[in-house]
Write an enzyme that holds these catalytic residues in place. Sequence first.
Site, short mmCIF file in Angstrom:
data_model
loop_
_atom_site.label_atom_id
_atom_site.label_comp_id
_atom_site.label_asym_id
_atom_site.label_seq_id
_atom_site.Cartn_x
_atom_site.Cartn_y
_atom_site.Cartn_z
N LYS A 85 11.81 134.34 36.71
CA LYS A 85 12.24 135.21 37.81
C LYS A 85 11.12 136.19 38.16
CE LYS A 85 16.29 138.14 38.89
NZ LYS A 85 17.55 138.67 38.33
N SER A 160 21.55 137.76 41.04
CA SER A 160 20.29 137.80 41.75
C SER A 160 19.28 136.76 41.28
CB SER A 160 19.67 139.19 41.62
OG SER A 160 19.42 139.46 40.24
N SER A 184 23.77 138.62 36.86
CA SER A 184 22.77 137.88 37.62
C SER A 184 22.22 136.62 36.98
CB SER A 184 21.61 138.80 37.99
OG SER A 184 21.97 139.56 39.10
#
Length: 482
Positions: A85, A160, A184
Site C-alpha cells: 500500500k 482504504s 481498511s
Amino acid sequence: MTRDRQPSASSTVPSIRATRQAIREGNDSLEQVVSRCLAAIAAGSDINAFITVFDEQALEAARRIDGQIRSGTAGPLAGAVIAVKDNIAVKDCLMTCGSRILHNFIPPYDATVISRLQEAGAVIIGKTNLDEFAMGSSSEHSASGAVKNPVAPGHVAGGSSGGSAAAVAAGYCHAALGSDTGGSIRQPAAFTGVFGLKPTYGRVSRFGLAAFASSLDQIGPLARSTEDLAAVLQVISGHDPLDGTSAQEPAPDFSASVASLNGKTIGIPAQYLGEGVQPEIAAAVDAAAEKARSSGAKVVSVDLPMTDYAIATYYLICTAEASSNLARYDGAHYGFRAEGVRSLEEMYTRSRSEGFGEEVKRRIMLGTYVLSAGYYDAYYRRAMKARSLIRRDFEQAFATCDLLLTPTTPTTAFRSGEKTTDPLAMYLSDIFTVSVNLAGLPAISFPYGRDDQGLPIGLQCIAPAFDEISLLRAARFFEQNG
Ligand code: GLN
C-alpha cells in the site's frame, strides 16, 4: 447465496509455496513469475490497483533471488511477489499516500515491514492505490483516481486498501500489505473475495507507515489463501525498537495453525446481525455457524451493547488523531507547495487547501473541532470513555467464548460512485470493523460464498489480543469447509 471457493479472477501466480517449488525444480523462474505479474498488471491497468510499479527493480530482485533459491540460500519468503500500500515507505521510491500533497515525496528509508520482507526474500512489485491517507471505504478518494473491483465490474474494491485487495484478487501478486485503522484491510478483502488480517495493535511495527490515527493504525497482509497470509504475517510480526508502541510479545509459528474449530466456543454478537445487514450475508453467518457446530464447536450468542456507539467513537478519535498527524504536511517539510505565495501563512493555507482532497480536509476540520478547548470534554473525552466501554464489551464477550464470528460488512461491494457524496453512508459501511481497532484486537476477514448478484461475501472472526493463531485456524477451517 451461491458457493464459489475458487479465486475469483484468473490467477497469474499459484501459492507462494508452489511458486518456490516450481523454481526449485527448474520448471519456472522467479524472473518469469515477476514478468508474468508485470504483464498482468499492465493488462489490467483499468483496475488502477497500482500507483507505482517497480518493473526493473522487481526483475532485478527476482534474478538475485532465483540464484538464492537454486543454491539453497534463500529466505523463508523467497518466491513471493508482494504489493505494498502506498502509505508504507519503500526507500528511494515514490510514496504518495494517494495525495497530491505527497506527489513527489521519496522516503529515504524503508518501513520495518519492508526491510523484513526483503530480508526474507520477497520481491516488492509496486505500490498500491488507496483512499488519500487511508481515509475512506471505497478507494475512490485518491489523487491517482478510483480503484475498480476486479471481480465485480461497476463496483468498488472497498477501502482504504482497495488497491492491495484488487491486486491480490486479480492475481497480480501472491499477497499485499495494507493498513487497517478502522477496517481498511478487512473491508476491501471482503469486497474482493480474498483473506485480510488486521493484527493485534503492536504485533506489527508501524515504523515507516504514514500515520493516520496512531492509536488505531496497524499494518497487515491480504492474500488468496490462509497459507500465504500466515507466511507474510510471520515475517512482518515481532518487536521493533523503532516503534514505541511495538509489543514485546514474540510471534508464534503461524504456519502451524491447523484447520480446526473442535472444542472452541464461537460467539455471535446479536448486534452484528440486526437491521441493515444484507440477507445473504446474515445467511452466510448462519451457514458458517452451522458448519462450525457440526464439526465440534459450540456456538453461543453474545452481547456487544456498545456497538451503536462504535462509529461515532471511531470518527471522533480517528479525526482527532488525524488532525494532529497531518499537521506536518505544511508545504515546507514535504511534498507539494502552492506556487506564487506572498507570505508564510499563505504558503501554509494554500499548500494545504490545494494539496489535500475533500475527505482529508473534512477530517482535519472535524478533528480540530473535537480537540478544541471548548469541545474537548464534550467530544474527545467522551469518545475516550466510550472506547474503554467498547474494550470492556469485548473482554466480557471473551469471558464466555474463544472467538467471535460476524459479517465483515453489512453489504457486499457497493456500486462505484454510490456513496462518494454521502460521507455518513460511507462511514456506516465500517460498522462491524471499527470496534476491533478501538479495542486493539486482531481480526480476519475470509471469503464465504457470494450473494445473489455474484458479489463476494466476507465474514469476520475476532480474537483476544495476540491470538492471531486462532483466527488463522478458524479461517483455514472455513477455507476448507465452504
Ligand atoms: N473506512 C475507515 C475510514 O474511513 C477505515 C479506514 C482505515 O482503516 N484506514 O476511516
